[in-house]
Write a protein that holds these residues in place. Structure first.
Motif, PDB file in Angstrom:
ATOM      1  N   PRO A  34      27.911   4.661  23.728  1.00 22.87           N
ATOM      2  CA  PRO A  34      28.831   3.617  23.256  1.00 22.87           C
ATOM      3  C   PRO A  34      30.311   3.954  23.438  1.00 22.87           C
ATOM      4  CG  PRO A  34      27.809   4.764  21.398  1.00 22.87           C
ATOM      5  CD  PRO A  34      27.115   5.238  22.643  1.00 22.87           C
ATOM      6  N   ALA A  35      30.631   5.189  23.670  1.00 20.66           N
ATOM      7  CA  ALA A  35      32.033   5.565  23.886  1.00 20.66           C
ATOM      8  C   ALA A  35      32.588   4.933  25.162  1.00 20.66           C
ATOM      9  CB  ALA A  35      32.170   7.079  23.941  1.00 20.66           C
ATOM     10  N   HIS A  36      31.743   4.741  26.169  1.00 16.57           N
ATOM     11  CA  HIS A  36      32.215   4.168  27.428  1.00 16.57           C
ATOM     12  C   HIS A  36      32.794   2.770  27.215  1.00 16.57           C
ATOM     13  CE1 HIS A  36      30.766   7.540  29.709  1.00 16.57           C
ATOM     14  NE2 HIS A  36      29.527   7.354  29.278  1.00 16.57           N
ATOM     15  N   THR A  37      32.179   1.999  26.351  1.00 21.97           N
ATOM     16  CA  THR A  37      32.697   0.662  26.032  1.00 21.97           C
ATOM     17  C   THR A  37      34.080   0.752  25.412  1.00 21.97           C
ATOM     18  OG1 THR A  37      30.460  -0.184  25.706  1.00 21.97           O
ATOM     19  CG2 THR A  37      32.259  -1.434  24.683  1.00 21.97           C
ATOM     20  N   GLU A  38      34.279   1.718  24.535  1.00 20.94           N
ATOM     21  CA  GLU A  38      35.582   1.872  23.884  1.00 20.94           C
ATOM     22  C   GLU A  38      36.642   2.345  24.874  1.00 20.94           C
ATOM     23  OE1 GLU A  38      36.045   0.558  21.075  1.00 20.94           O
ATOM     24  OE2 GLU A  38      33.915   0.218  20.750  1.00 20.94           O
ATOM     25  N   VAL A  39      36.265   3.211  25.793  1.00 19.92           N
ATOM     26  CA  VAL A  39      37.210   3.668  26.814  1.00 19.92           C
ATOM     27  C   VAL A  39      37.649   2.478  27.668  1.00 19.92           C
ATOM     28  CG1 VAL A  39      37.505   5.091  28.887  1.00 19.92           C
ATOM     29  CG2 VAL A  39      36.359   6.036  26.864  1.00 19.92           C
ATOM     30  N   ARG A  40      36.701   1.658  28.102  1.00 22.19           N
ATOM     31  CA  ARG A  40      37.029   0.480  28.924  1.00 22.19           C
ATOM     32  C   ARG A  40      37.923  -0.483  28.140  1.00 22.19           C
ATOM     33  NH1 ARG A  40      35.268   3.712  31.568  1.00 22.19           N
ATOM     34  NH2 ARG A  40      33.599   3.715  33.053  1.00 22.19           N
ATOM     35  N   ARG A  41      37.611  -0.680  26.897  1.00 21.20           N
ATOM     36  CA  ARG A  41      38.406  -1.583  26.055  1.00 21.20           C
ATOM     37  C   ARG A  41      39.848  -1.070  25.951  1.00 21.20           C
ATOM     38  NH1 ARG A  41      35.299  -2.408  21.105  1.00 21.20           N
ATOM     39  NH2 ARG A  41      34.135  -3.706  22.527  1.00 21.20           N
ATOM     40  N   TYR A  42      39.988   0.223  25.745  1.00 21.02           N
ATOM     41  CA  TYR A  42      41.314   0.820  25.654  1.00 21.02           C
ATOM     42  C   TYR A  42      42.084   0.651  26.964  1.00 21.02           C
ATOM     43  CZ  TYR A  42      44.793   4.440  26.176  1.00 21.02           C
ATOM     44  OH  TYR A  42      45.945   5.094  26.475  1.00 21.02           O
ATOM     45  N   LYS A  43      41.462   1.032  28.076  1.00 20.75           N
ATOM     46  CA  LYS A  43      42.132   0.947  29.379  1.00 20.75           C
ATOM     47  C   LYS A  43      42.485  -0.506  29.703  1.00 20.75           C
ATOM     48  CE  LYS A  43      41.641   5.362  30.641  1.00 20.75           C
ATOM     49  NZ  LYS A  43      42.650   6.264  31.138  1.00 20.75           N
ATOM     50  N   ASP A  44      41.593  -1.433  29.387  1.00 14.97           N
ATOM     51  CA  ASP A  44      41.888  -2.850  29.603  1.00 14.97           C
ATOM     52  C   ASP A  44      43.062  -3.305  28.738  1.00 14.97           C
ATOM     53  OD1 ASP A  44      39.816  -3.027  31.434  1.00 14.97           O
ATOM     54  OD2 ASP A  44      38.425  -4.015  30.040  1.00 14.97           O
ATOM     55  N   GLY A  45      43.163  -2.773  27.529  1.00 14.28           N
ATOM     56  CA  GLY A  45      44.277  -3.117  26.643  1.00 14.28           C
ATOM     57  C   GLY A  45      45.608  -2.635  27.188  1.00 14.28           C
ATOM     58  N   VAL A  46      45.646  -1.426  27.726  1.00 12.29           N
ATOM     59  CA  VAL A  46      46.882  -0.902  28.311  1.00 12.29           C
ATOM     60  C   VAL A  46      47.233  -1.723  29.557  1.00 12.29           C
ATOM     61  CG1 VAL A  46      48.021   1.094  29.364  1.00 12.29           C
ATOM     62  CG2 VAL A  46      46.536   1.412  27.377  1.00 12.29           C
ATOM     63  N   HIS A  47      46.223  -2.046  30.352  1.00  8.95           N
ATOM     64  CA  HIS A  47      46.443  -2.871  31.543  1.00  8.95           C
ATOM     65  C   HIS A  47      47.033  -4.228  31.143  1.00  8.95           C
ATOM     66  CE1 HIS A  47      45.415  -5.475  34.965  1.00  8.95           C
ATOM     67  NE2 HIS A  47      45.574  -4.373  35.682  1.00  8.95           N
ATOM     68  N   ALA A  48      46.480  -4.843  30.127  1.00  6.51           N
ATOM     69  CA  ALA A  48      46.987  -6.144  29.670  1.00  6.51           C
ATOM     70  C   ALA A  48      48.426  -6.034  29.158  1.00  6.51           C
ATOM     71  CB  ALA A  48      46.078  -6.710  28.576  1.00  6.51           C
ATOM     72  N   LEU A  49      48.715  -4.955  28.482  1.00  6.35           N
ATOM     73  CA  LEU A  49      50.077  -4.721  27.988  1.00  6.35           C
ATOM     74  C   LEU A  49      51.060  -4.681  29.162  1.00  6.35           C
ATOM     75  CD1 LEU A  49      51.555  -4.054  25.291  1.00  6.35           C
ATOM     76  CD2 LEU A  49      51.162  -1.657  25.822  1.00  6.35           C
ATOM     77  N   PHE A  50      50.714  -3.931  30.211  1.00  2.39           N
ATOM     78  CA  PHE A  50      51.576  -3.872  31.393  1.00  2.39           C
ATOM     79  C   PHE A  50      51.638  -5.222  32.109  1.00  2.39           C
ATOM     80  CE2 PHE A  50      50.759   0.951  31.840  1.00  2.39           C
ATOM     81  CZ  PHE A  50      51.922   1.251  31.157  1.00  2.39           C
ATOM     82  N   THR A  51      50.506  -5.891  32.233  1.00  2.00           N
ATOM     83  CA  THR A  51      50.483  -7.195  32.908  1.00  2.00           C
ATOM     84  C   THR A  51      51.412  -8.181  32.212  1.00  2.00           C
ATOM     85  OG1 THR A  51      48.216  -6.827  33.683  1.00  2.00           O
ATOM     86  CG2 THR A  51      49.001  -9.099  33.670  1.00  2.00           C
ATOM     87  N   ASP A  52      51.380  -8.207  30.902  1.00  4.14           N
ATOM     88  CA  ASP A  52      52.263  -9.106  30.140  1.00  4.14           C
ATOM     89  C   ASP A  52      53.732  -8.818  30.445  1.00  4.14           C
ATOM     90  OD1 ASP A  52      50.031 -10.255  29.011  1.00  4.14           O
ATOM     91  OD2 ASP A  52      50.272  -9.258  27.059  1.00  4.14           O
ATOM     92  N   GLU A  53      54.098  -7.553  30.446  1.00  5.25           N
ATOM     93  CA  GLU A  53      55.498  -7.197  30.710  1.00  5.25           C
ATOM     94  C   GLU A  53      55.886  -7.531  32.147  1.00  5.25           C
ATOM     95  OE1 GLU A  53      57.684  -6.371  28.379  1.00  5.25           O
ATOM     96  OE2 GLU A  53      56.055  -6.439  26.919  1.00  5.25           O
ATOM     97  N   LEU A  54      55.011  -7.269  33.078  1.00  7.98           N
ATOM     98  CA  LEU A  54      55.295  -7.572  34.480  1.00  7.98           C
ATOM     99  C   LEU A  54      55.403  -9.074  34.716  1.00  7.98           C
ATOM    100  CD1 LEU A  54      52.925  -4.845  35.838  1.00  7.98           C
ATOM    101  CD2 LEU A  54      55.362  -4.990  36.426  1.00  7.98           C
ATOM    102  N   THR A  55      54.596  -9.851  34.024  1.00  7.54           N
ATOM    103  CA  THR A  55      54.689 -11.310  34.116  1.00  7.54           C
ATOM    104  C   THR A  55      56.038 -11.778  33.585  1.00  7.54           C
ATOM    105  OG1 THR A  55      52.293 -11.531  33.925  1.00  7.54           O
ATOM    106  CG2 THR A  55      53.611 -13.484  33.391  1.00  7.54           C
ATOM    107  N   ARG A  56      56.448 -11.240  32.442  1.00  7.22           N
ATOM    108  CA  ARG A  56      57.752 -11.586  31.863  1.00  7.22           C
ATOM    109  C   ARG A  56      58.892 -11.176  32.795  1.00  7.22           C
ATOM    110  NH1 ARG A  56      58.703  -8.597  27.110  1.00  7.22           N
ATOM    111  NH2 ARG A  56      60.663  -9.688  27.076  1.00  7.22           N
ATOM    112  N   LEU A  57      58.699 -10.089  33.521  1.00  4.77           N
ATOM    113  CA  LEU A  57      59.697  -9.606  34.463  1.00  4.77           C
ATOM    114  C   LEU A  57      59.800 -10.513  35.692  1.00  4.77           C
ATOM    115  CD1 LEU A  57      61.633  -7.207  35.149  1.00  4.77           C
ATOM    116  CD2 LEU A  57      59.677  -6.116  36.251  1.00  4.77           C
ATOM    117  N   GLY A  58      58.755 -11.320  35.928  1.00  6.61           N
ATOM    118  CA  GLY A  58      58.720 -12.165  37.117  1.00  6.61           C
ATOM    119  C   GLY A  58      58.212 -11.427  38.338  1.00  6.61           C
ATOM    120  N   HIS A  59      57.425 -10.372  38.101  1.00  8.44           N
ATOM    121  CA  HIS A  59      56.867  -9.593  39.210  1.00  8.44           C
ATOM    122  C   HIS A  59      55.934 -10.489  40.018  1.00  8.44           C
ATOM    123  CE1 HIS A  59      54.795  -6.412  41.382  1.00  8.44           C
ATOM    124  NE2 HIS A  59      55.793  -5.612  41.025  1.00  8.44           N
ATOM    125  N   PRO A  60      55.977 -10.378  41.363  1.00 11.80           N
ATOM    126  CA  PRO A  60      55.137 -11.249  42.193  1.00 11.80           C
ATOM    127  C   PRO A  60      53.634 -10.974  42.085  1.00 11.80           C
ATOM    128  CG  PRO A  60      56.290  -9.642  43.561  1.00 11.80           C
ATOM    129  CD  PRO A  60      56.837  -9.505  42.169  1.00 11.80           C
TER     130      PRO A  60
END
Length: 186
Positions: free
Chosen positions: A116-142
């Motif tokens: 079950p730890a693998h699910t938590e690792v994926r959830r964490y990594k996806d959360g960090v990815h989403a955090l960066f995606t949000d900032e990059l979208t706000r930045l107007g990154h292509p």
């Protein structure tokens, strides 16, 4: 003023959080129970066993909250917010006792794909990815999704490289690369 001792569940989480970071996820149950000062029965009552405890440690240790806090302290500019993460990584990776990324370490050490730890690792990594995606979208990154992938590779690289070559200050190098990712316009 009296202080209340945390209950068995919290003591188990605290002990497992500490020991699995310092010694890895294969640390013995007896060591966790001893540090937590709880009976074996408590482990099974609260987590169903060591696998459940490790998964819960990963779920409740999510570092994207740390990154979000650092970003918020950096102000409103998305570029400055993302770069602040790399400044925080420099602080984290040069601190005494740094042992790498608890999520990557757990994912690599646990060979059973059903753990079950693998699910938590994926959830964490996806959360960090989403955090960066949000900032990059706000930045107007292509290409915010692709750029978030690149930033996450840089973060993972910093956390791994800092274990083997801490004097190289990989967070500083990654910050300079992150600037190129952030400034990409095509």
């Amino acid at each position: 003023m009296s202080s209340t001792r945390p209950g068995p569940r919290e003591r188990l989480l605290d002990a497992a959080r500490d020991l699995t970071y310092r010694q890895g996820v294969h640390v013995g149950v007896d060591a966790i129970l001893k540090q937590a000062d709880v009976a074996r029965r408590s482990l099974y009552q609260h987590f169903g066993g060591k696998d459940g405890l490790i998964a819960e440690v990963l779920r409740t240790s999510a570092q994207e909250d740390r990154y979000r806090t650092v970003m918020d302290a950096a102000g409103e500019d998305p570029r400055a917010r993302v770069l602040a993460v790399f400044d925080e990584l420099e602080r984290i990776t040069t601190a005494p006792g740094f042992r790498g990324c608890r999520y990557t370490s757990a994912d690599l050490a646990l060979t059973d794909p059903r753990h079950p730890a693998h699910t938590e690792v994926r959830r964490y990594k996806d959360g960090v990815h989403a955090l960066f995606t949000d900032e990059l979208t706000r930045l107007g990154h292509p290409s915010p999704e692709a750029a978030a992938d690149q930033l996450l590779v840089l973060v993972d690289g910093v956390l791994a490289h800092a274990v083997t070559r801490p004097d190289a200050h990989p967070a500083r190098a990654a910050r300079r690369l992150a600037e190129h990712v952030l400034d990409a316009r095509d």
